[in-house]
Design a protein around this motif. Sequence first.
Motif, mmCIF file in Angstrom:
data_model
loop_
_atom_site.group_PDB
_atom_site.id
_atom_site.type_symbol
_atom_site.label_atom_id
_atom_site.label_comp_id
_atom_site.label_asym_id
_atom_site.label_seq_id
_atom_site.Cartn_x
_atom_site.Cartn_y
_atom_site.Cartn_z
ATOM 1 N N ALA A 1 0.826 -1.207 0.000
ATOM 2 C CA ALA A 1 0.000 0.000 0.000
ATOM 3 C C ALA A 1 0.862 1.258 0.000
ATOM 4 C CB ALA A 1 -0.921 0.006 1.210
ATOM 5 N N MET A 2 1.949 1.232 0.750
ATOM 6 C CA MET A 2 2.838 2.394 0.801
ATOM 7 C C MET A 2 3.455 2.684 -0.569
ATOM 8 S SD MET A 2 4.692 1.896 4.504
ATOM 9 C CE MET A 2 5.596 3.447 4.401
ATOM 10 N N LYS A 3 3.740 1.628 -1.325
ATOM 11 C CA LYS A 3 4.303 1.811 -2.656
ATOM 12 C C LYS A 3 3.283 2.422 -3.616
ATOM 13 C CE LYS A 3 7.532 -2.054 -2.176
ATOM 14 N NZ LYS A 3 7.897 -3.419 -2.631
ATOM 15 N N LEU A 4 1.998 2.240 -3.305
ATOM 16 C CA LEU A 4 0.951 2.795 -4.164
ATOM 17 C C LEU A 4 0.754 4.291 -3.959
ATOM 18 C CD1 LEU A 4 -1.839 0.070 -3.936
ATOM 19 C CD2 LEU A 4 -0.420 0.597 -5.927
ATOM 20 N N VAL A 5 1.203 4.818 -2.815
ATOM 21 C CA VAL A 5 0.976 6.224 -2.506
ATOM 22 C C VAL A 5 1.886 7.086 -3.375
ATOM 23 C CG1 VAL A 5 1.052 8.001 -0.736
ATOM 24 C CG2 VAL A 5 0.276 5.703 -0.156
ATOM 25 N N ARG A 6 1.272 7.813 -4.295
ATOM 26 C CA ARG A 6 2.008 8.711 -5.196
ATOM 27 C C ARG A 6 1.288 10.052 -5.222
ATOM 28 N NH1 ARG A 6 2.685 6.198 -10.949
ATOM 29 N NH2 ARG A 6 3.376 8.348 -11.232
ATOM 30 N N PRO A 7 1.835 11.038 -4.518
ATOM 31 C CA PRO A 7 1.173 12.349 -4.435
ATOM 32 C C PRO A 7 0.980 13.025 -5.786
ATOM 33 C CG PRO A 7 2.901 12.124 -2.782
ATOM 34 C CD PRO A 7 3.038 10.958 -3.697
ATOM 35 N N ASP A 8 1.742 12.591 -6.796
ATOM 36 C CA ASP A 8 1.626 13.223 -8.110
ATOM 37 C C ASP A 8 0.382 12.766 -8.865
ATOM 38 O OD1 ASP A 8 3.162 10.715 -8.105
ATOM 39 O OD2 ASP A 8 3.269 10.977 -10.274
ATOM 40 N N CYS B 1 -3.353 14.939 3.552
ATOM 41 C CA CYS B 1 -2.457 15.655 2.634
ATOM 42 C C CYS B 1 -3.209 16.137 1.400
ATOM 43 C CB CYS B 1 -1.293 14.753 2.225
ATOM 44 S SG CYS B 1 -0.137 14.391 3.553
ATOM 45 N N ALA B 2 -4.082 15.278 0.866
ATOM 46 C CA ALA B 2 -4.839 15.660 -0.327
ATOM 47 C C ALA B 2 -5.771 16.821 -0.037
ATOM 48 C CB ALA B 2 -5.632 14.457 -0.845
ATOM 49 N N THR B 3 -6.326 16.868 1.165
ATOM 50 C CA THR B 3 -7.184 17.991 1.565
ATOM 51 C C THR B 3 -6.365 19.268 1.690
ATOM 52 O OG1 THR B 3 -8.745 16.535 2.698
ATOM 53 C CG2 THR B 3 -8.736 18.849 3.356
ATOM 54 N N GLY C 1 -5.805 20.730 -1.559
ATOM 55 C CA GLY C 1 -7.003 21.229 -2.215
ATOM 56 C C GLY C 1 -7.587 20.318 -3.269
ATOM 57 N N VAL C 2 -7.130 19.048 -3.319
ATOM 58 C CA VAL C 2 -7.670 18.138 -4.335
ATOM 59 C C VAL C 2 -8.778 17.241 -3.777
ATOM 60 C CG1 VAL C 2 -5.585 18.156 -5.750
ATOM 61 C CG2 VAL C 2 -5.806 16.472 -3.904
ATOM 62 N N LEU C 3 -8.919 17.208 -2.448
ATOM 63 C CA LEU C 3 -10.040 16.559 -1.789
ATOM 64 C C LEU C 3 -10.541 17.480 -0.682
ATOM 65 C CD1 LEU C 3 -8.898 12.818 -1.382
ATOM 66 C CD2 LEU C 3 -10.595 13.690 -2.987
ATOM 67 N N LYS C 4 -11.730 17.188 -0.176
ATOM 68 C CA LYS C 4 -12.312 17.996 0.889
ATOM 69 C C LYS C 4 -12.812 17.045 1.979
ATOM 70 C CE LYS C 4 -16.163 20.051 0.028
ATOM 71 N NZ LYS C 4 -17.178 20.950 -0.573
ATOM 72 N N VAL C 5 -11.909 16.707 2.924
ATOM 73 C CA VAL C 5 -12.197 15.720 3.957
ATOM 74 C C VAL C 5 -12.011 16.366 5.319
ATOM 75 C CG1 VAL C 5 -11.575 13.479 4.915
ATOM 76 C CG2 VAL C 5 -11.400 13.858 2.442
ATOM 77 N N MET D 1 -15.629 9.816 -4.169
ATOM 78 C CA MET D 1 -15.361 11.105 -4.808
ATOM 79 C C MET D 1 -16.604 11.980 -4.857
ATOM 80 S SD MET D 1 -12.155 11.305 -5.439
ATOM 81 C CE MET D 1 -12.222 12.785 -6.450
ATOM 82 N N ALA D 2 -17.780 11.361 -4.969
ATOM 83 C CA ALA D 2 -19.017 12.138 -4.966
ATOM 84 C C ALA D 2 -19.211 12.851 -3.637
ATOM 85 C CB ALA D 2 -20.207 11.218 -5.254
ATOM 86 N N ARG D 3 -18.703 12.253 -2.566
ATOM 87 C CA ARG D 3 -18.821 12.852 -1.239
ATOM 88 C C ARG D 3 -17.667 13.800 -0.915
ATOM 89 N NH1 ARG D 3 -18.410 15.316 2.596
ATOM 90 N NH2 ARG D 3 -19.091 14.913 4.756
ATOM 91 N N TYR D 4 -16.452 13.407 -1.265
ATOM 92 C CA TYR D 4 -15.282 14.146 -0.804
ATOM 93 C C TYR D 4 -14.476 14.829 -1.917
ATOM 94 C CZ TYR D 4 -16.003 11.794 3.669
ATOM 95 O OH TYR D 4 -16.524 11.350 4.861
ATOM 96 N N GLY D 5 -14.904 14.663 -3.156
ATOM 97 C CA GLY D 5 -14.166 15.299 -4.239
ATOM 98 C C GLY D 5 -14.430 16.800 -4.286
#
Length: 210
Positions: free
Chosen positions: A75-82, A144-146, A149-153, A200-204
């Motif tokens: 799972a850690m290898k899947l995390v790509r902030p880009d 981090c995504a929030t 500004g790419v998510l709203k959590v 994404m419908a909830r937090y996008g």
Amino acid sequence: MNVTRPVMRTGRKFAQVLEGARDVFLAEGFEGANVDDIARAAGVSKATLYSYFPDKRLLFMEVARAECLNQAEAAMKLVRPDLPPRDQLLGGARQIVEFFNSPMSLSIFRMCVAESERFPEMAREFYRNGPLMARNLLADYLKCATEQGVLKVDNPELAAEQFAELCKAGIFMRRVFGVAEEQSPEWCEEVAQSAVEMFMARYGVQQDAV
């Protein structure tokens, strides 16, 4: 056998024992697996097996622990902030769905639930090394995504739990109660895709939907 002696995680045959035990547990389940078969699959003597694991439960939980750590590392290898959040979440969803569909994961879950009262620390260790670790990893990403500004959590921990529940839909309950065999790759992909769309419908945020 003594169930209180701690597991010895050193020695050249330790990984060999775990690999053999994993194969047997996966094929036979916890109850069906016996020490003779495990020793044979691992290519070691029963005395060597007992020197590492004085009880079958300890061996099973060590296999479960290793499985959880492997899942966490993957799972850690899947995390790509880009990556855009939708793509990032889809990679995570596919892995979560695969975990819930796995015969080994079901065996671990059933074992922990069945023995949780007699051996509560065993269940807690599985939770710490599995579900909690995965939740915290996802929650960190959502935070981090929030901030980017790419998510709203508002509550990353709760949102991470919700995402995992979405990824269980149509798979986990059927599997855990034995009303369905291992689900097809096509169905697993549909569950993963749907989980991401609902999340994404909830937090996008608006720019992600454009």
